[in-house]
Design an enzyme around this catalytic site. Sequence first.
Site, PDB file in Angstrom:
ATOM      1  N   ASN A   1     -18.707 -27.921 -14.218  1.00  0.00           N
ATOM      2  CA  ASN A   1     -19.542 -28.638 -13.262  1.00  0.00           C
ATOM      3  C   ASN A   1     -20.501 -27.682 -12.560  1.00  0.00           C
ATOM      4  O   ASN A   1     -21.687 -27.697 -12.850  1.00  0.00           O
ATOM      5  CB  ASN A   1     -18.703 -29.392 -12.245  1.00  0.00           C
ATOM      6  CG  ASN A   1     -19.537 -30.378 -11.444  1.00  0.00           C
ATOM      7  OD1 ASN A   1     -20.748 -30.412 -11.532  1.00  0.00           O
ATOM      8  ND2 ASN A   1     -18.888 -31.183 -10.639  1.00  0.00           N
ATOM      9  N   ASP A   2     -20.023 -26.851 -11.665  1.00  0.00           N
ATOM     10  CA  ASP A   2     -20.909 -25.999 -10.879  1.00  0.00           C
ATOM     11  C   ASP A   2     -21.757 -25.075 -11.755  1.00  0.00           C
ATOM     12  O   ASP A   2     -22.931 -24.847 -11.459  1.00  0.00           O
ATOM     13  CB  ASP A   2     -20.122 -25.155  -9.878  1.00  0.00           C
ATOM     14  CG  ASP A   2     -19.469 -25.986  -8.787  1.00  0.00           C
ATOM     15  OD1 ASP A   2     -19.899 -27.136  -8.576  1.00  0.00           O
ATOM     16  OD2 ASP A   2     -18.525 -25.486  -8.148  1.00  0.00           O
ATOM     17  N   VAL A   3     -21.201 -24.547 -12.839  1.00  0.00           N
ATOM     18  CA  VAL A   3     -21.918 -23.572 -13.672  1.00  0.00           C
ATOM     19  C   VAL A   3     -22.996 -24.219 -14.536  1.00  0.00           C
ATOM     20  O   VAL A   3     -23.771 -23.520 -15.192  1.00  0.00           O
ATOM     21  CB  VAL A   3     -20.950 -22.731 -14.535  1.00  0.00           C
ATOM     22  CG1 VAL A   3     -20.026 -21.901 -13.650  1.00  0.00           C
ATOM     23  CG2 VAL A   3     -20.169 -23.593 -15.501  1.00  0.00           C
TER      24      VAL A   3
ATOM     25  N   ALA B   1     -17.617 -26.301  -5.601  1.00  0.00           N
ATOM     26  CA  ALA B   1     -18.567 -26.415  -4.489  1.00  0.00           C
ATOM     27  C   ALA B   1     -18.591 -27.830  -3.918  1.00  0.00           C
ATOM     28  O   ALA B   1     -19.227 -28.072  -2.902  1.00  0.00           O
ATOM     29  CB  ALA B   1     -19.965 -26.013  -4.949  1.00  0.00           C
TER      30      ALA B   1
END
Length: 138
Positions: A60-62, A101
């Site tokens: 997700n965040d990456v 996050a």
Amino acid sequence: LLRNHNINMKFGVHPVAGRMPGQMNVLLAEAGVPHDWVFEMEEVNQNMDANDVALIVGANDVVNSAALEVEGCAIWGMPVIEVWKAKKVIFCKRSMGGGYADLDNPVFYKDNTEMLLGDAKKTADGLAAKVREILERV
């Protein structure tokens, strides 16, 4: 299977993917993925728009475009794998929830994105079986 049918496949790895830096490289090596199929974020981002499909499993965040599109968000300025530039993006995730996050991922809502929600292993196994079935007919 894919390479036997002249379908190029590669693995893009973010430097901080997984629980610790380098974990994804180790897991891919343990799974028998040849090292020359594994590319770092900078390498895959250079030609992302040439990829027909970007398949994201669990990340997700990456791969969150908010890092470049939503000034001031928690991951603003963080280098990410720019999967949304591929012709088609497919996410295999449990839910549409945020990553560490806890941010919404704008890529989920882009026109070229499909979501395959559910257990990633079951979803990936089902996807692989379907691809195998199709390729065996060719």
